[in-house]
Structures are given as structure tokens and as C-alpha cells.
Write a protein that holds these residues in place. Sequence first.
Motif, PDB file in Angstrom:
ATOM      1  N   GLU A  19       4.594  -0.049 -10.951  1.00  0.00           N
ATOM      2  CA  GLU A  19       3.724   0.283 -12.074  1.00  0.00           C
ATOM      3  C   GLU A  19       4.280  -0.308 -13.369  1.00  0.00           C
ATOM      4  O   GLU A  19       5.476  -0.195 -13.636  1.00  0.00           O
ATOM      5  N   THR A  38      -1.330   1.415  -4.119  1.00  0.00           N
ATOM      6  CA  THR A  38      -1.313   0.014  -4.547  1.00  0.00           C
ATOM      7  C   THR A  38      -0.752  -0.083  -5.964  1.00  0.00           C
ATOM      8  O   THR A  38      -0.747   0.892  -6.722  1.00  0.00           O
ATOM      9  N   THR A  66       2.182   5.365  -6.239  1.00  0.00           N
ATOM     10  CA  THR A  66       1.060   5.406  -7.170  1.00  0.00           C
ATOM     11  C   THR A  66      -0.046   6.242  -6.549  1.00  0.00           C
ATOM     12  O   THR A  66       0.065   6.692  -5.402  1.00  0.00           O
ATOM     13  N   THR A  67      -1.123   6.441  -7.291  1.00  0.00           N
ATOM     14  CA  THR A  67      -2.172   7.343  -6.817  1.00  0.00           C
ATOM     15  C   THR A  67      -2.799   6.914  -5.498  1.00  0.00           C
ATOM     16  O   THR A  67      -3.153   7.753  -4.669  1.00  0.00           O
ATOM     17  N   ASP A  68      -2.955   5.612  -5.289  1.00  0.00           N
ATOM     18  CA  ASP A  68      -3.555   5.150  -4.029  1.00  0.00           C
ATOM     19  C   ASP A  68      -2.632   4.226  -3.239  1.00  0.00           C
ATOM     20  O   ASP A  68      -3.064   3.595  -2.269  1.00  0.00           O
ATOM     21  N   GLN A  87      -8.476  -0.081  -7.663  1.00  0.00           N
ATOM     22  CA  GLN A  87      -9.409   0.219  -8.750  1.00  0.00           C
ATOM     23  C   GLN A  87      -9.972  -1.056  -9.371  1.00  0.00           C
ATOM     24  O   GLN A  87     -11.160  -1.113  -9.720  1.00  0.00           O
ATOM     25  N   VAL A 144       0.023  -0.667  -9.855  1.00  0.00           N
ATOM     26  CA  VAL A 144      -0.732  -0.344 -11.067  1.00  0.00           C
ATOM     27  C   VAL A 144      -0.264  -1.254 -12.200  1.00  0.00           C
ATOM     28  O   VAL A 144       0.939  -1.420 -12.428  1.00  0.00           O
ATOM     29  N   SER A 166      -4.988   0.544 -10.686  1.00  0.00           N
ATOM     30  CA  SER A 166      -4.410   0.084  -9.424  1.00  0.00           C
ATOM     31  C   SER A 166      -5.163  -1.137  -8.921  1.00  0.00           C
ATOM     32  O   SER A 166      -6.278  -1.433  -9.370  1.00  0.00           O
ATOM     33  N   THR A 176       0.829  -1.212   0.000  1.00  0.00           N
ATOM     34  CA  THR A 176       0.000   0.000   0.000  1.00  0.00           C
ATOM     35  C   THR A 176       0.859   1.256   0.000  1.00  0.00           C
ATOM     36  O   THR A 176       0.335   2.354   0.151  1.00  0.00           O
TER      37      THR A 176
END
Length: 329
Positions: free
Chosen positions: A289, A218, A214-216, A262, A220, A259, A210
Amino acid sequence: MAVMVTGGAGYIGSHAVLALLDAGADVVVVDNLVTGFDWAVDERATLIECDVSDEGRVRAAIRGHDVDAILHFAGSVVVPESVGDPLKYYRNNTAASRSLIESAVAESVKHFIFSSTAATYGTPDKVPVAEGDPTVPINPYGMSKLMTETMLRDVAAAHPINYAALRYFNVAGADPQGRTGQSTAGATHLIKVAVEAATGKRDSVAVFGTDFATTDGTGVRDYIHVSDLAAAHVAALALLRSEPVRSHTLNCGYGRGFSVNQVLDAVDRVTNVTIARRYEGRRAGDPAELIADNRAILAATDWRPERDDLDLIVRDALAWERALAERGV
């Protein structure tokens, strides 16, 4: 002329068999059925149960079926397992591929398509990642595949054979007609695991890491529908046959990523089930990623994605999971 598909009783291989058959090809499948299923092989194909490293039987099959092209899917594919058991991966992926390539050369096979991976890039300096970017694998799985790519390059320079190394990103979904799908017990593919949880086969889904950049937080990944990937193999074979002195290394992805969270949101949305998420530490060998620069395959072939939609990928995977439940698998 026939096409040999190694690992054709497995997940991606069985979809490639369908795509070839639907395109009118004669197909012979070579699979040791260690992780594959004989029922996953379409009845229009010929199934030979043997290992790709059994050069005697493989060469006899090439001669007996007048094989001019090989699509090579057989091998081991679990990144964390490769970290814990690297020799398994160098045996199943690299050494076995060497045997198969030797059989192909000895029997004058003209074209070879190799099931490679985005793991050959390791942790890329930029995303999307292109075929000419550095290949610095961070796990034995990626290295075992890169070594096979290197063998193919050298063999193609010395013998009258050309090849396409197709670097897959994250493969998911199932045949839209429900003919085959991901059936392996204990699979580690995220969407497969998530639909198993949604149908009650698992209590939760582990999210490994976590704290990625990346954006959250997690990981990608670029998720490609398995039927689109199978179609890419048919297009790559047509390319090799049209340009018999050229070889290609091509990314297979959609050029955008999602992600882990997502993806799980999409599974929740499609299934109307809220899946329990179990957050854990990163797995060894996982980059933050991986997204494909897919311009090369779009330029070189007539391949165009038809199922580039995350919810659609999940729906097809879910339909197959329900079909497996009806089979008692």
C-alpha cells in the motif's frame, strides 16, 4: 528566461510542457526520443534531441535559451525491470541526473525540479506516508531516485540553486483536451494496461498479488491525474522562484488509495466492458500500500487537485487510447 524540460517527449513530461506553455512560459525540451515521441511535444516548445548526459549539448542549450529552471523527467520508471537490470537504472536515473545537475550548476541555473517517486519510501510503516517518514527503498528504481534527491540536497547546500523533489504516487489519465497521453508500447501502468484491454489491444490484465494485507488482497495505490501532477510542477516552480534560498521535498498524490480490483472495477464501469483478470503472484519490489500524505504541497503552494475522481481519470485515459487507435499507434 526559459524552462528546460528533460524527457518532455514522454508521458508526464509532455503534460508538464503543456502546463508550462499554457502558463506563458518559454519551454525547451531535451529528449533522446528512446521512449518519447517528437509528435508529443507541443509545437510552441523547442525540441532538442539529445541525452541529458551529453553535457556539451545540454550546457549549450541552457546558454542559448537563457534557461533559469530545469524540470527533470528523463529516466527509466519500471520497478520490476529495475530489479532485473539495476545498472540500467543507476545509469539512466542516477548517473545521468548527476551529469544534468553538473550542467545546471556550471551554467548558473537557479531552480531544479526533480521527478522523484513514492518508491523512495519502500514499504512504509504507516499510511498515508509523509515526506519526513523513513526512506528505505526496496527496489533499485526507488534507490536510484533517492540517490538523486541526495545529490540535489548536497548541491543546493554548496551552490546557489534550489530544488523541489516531487515524489509521485501512481500517475494516470491523459490531457483532457486530447493533446497528449501515455503512448509507450508495453507500458506497465495499471490504468493504461486496463484501457488497452478494454479497447482490444490486450486479452486480459494481470493482477500481481492477491495476498497483500489490504481489504481485498490486491495492492493499493494513490492514483493522481497526470494533468493535476503537471499543474503541481508549475506551482512548485513558482514556489522555488518566490523563495530562492529554500528547497522542498513534496508528495504528489490525493491522499486516498484504490486497490487493483477497485481500479479494474472502475474501468469495467466506465467502458461497459468486463475485462478478463489474470491473477498471478506478487512482483518483486512491490509494497502492499502506498498513499500520499499531501498536506505539505497543499500548504506550501497554491496547487489544488482538479481531477481527483477515479472514473474521470479512467475516462481521460480511455479517450486517449481511442485517439491512439485512430493514429494507428
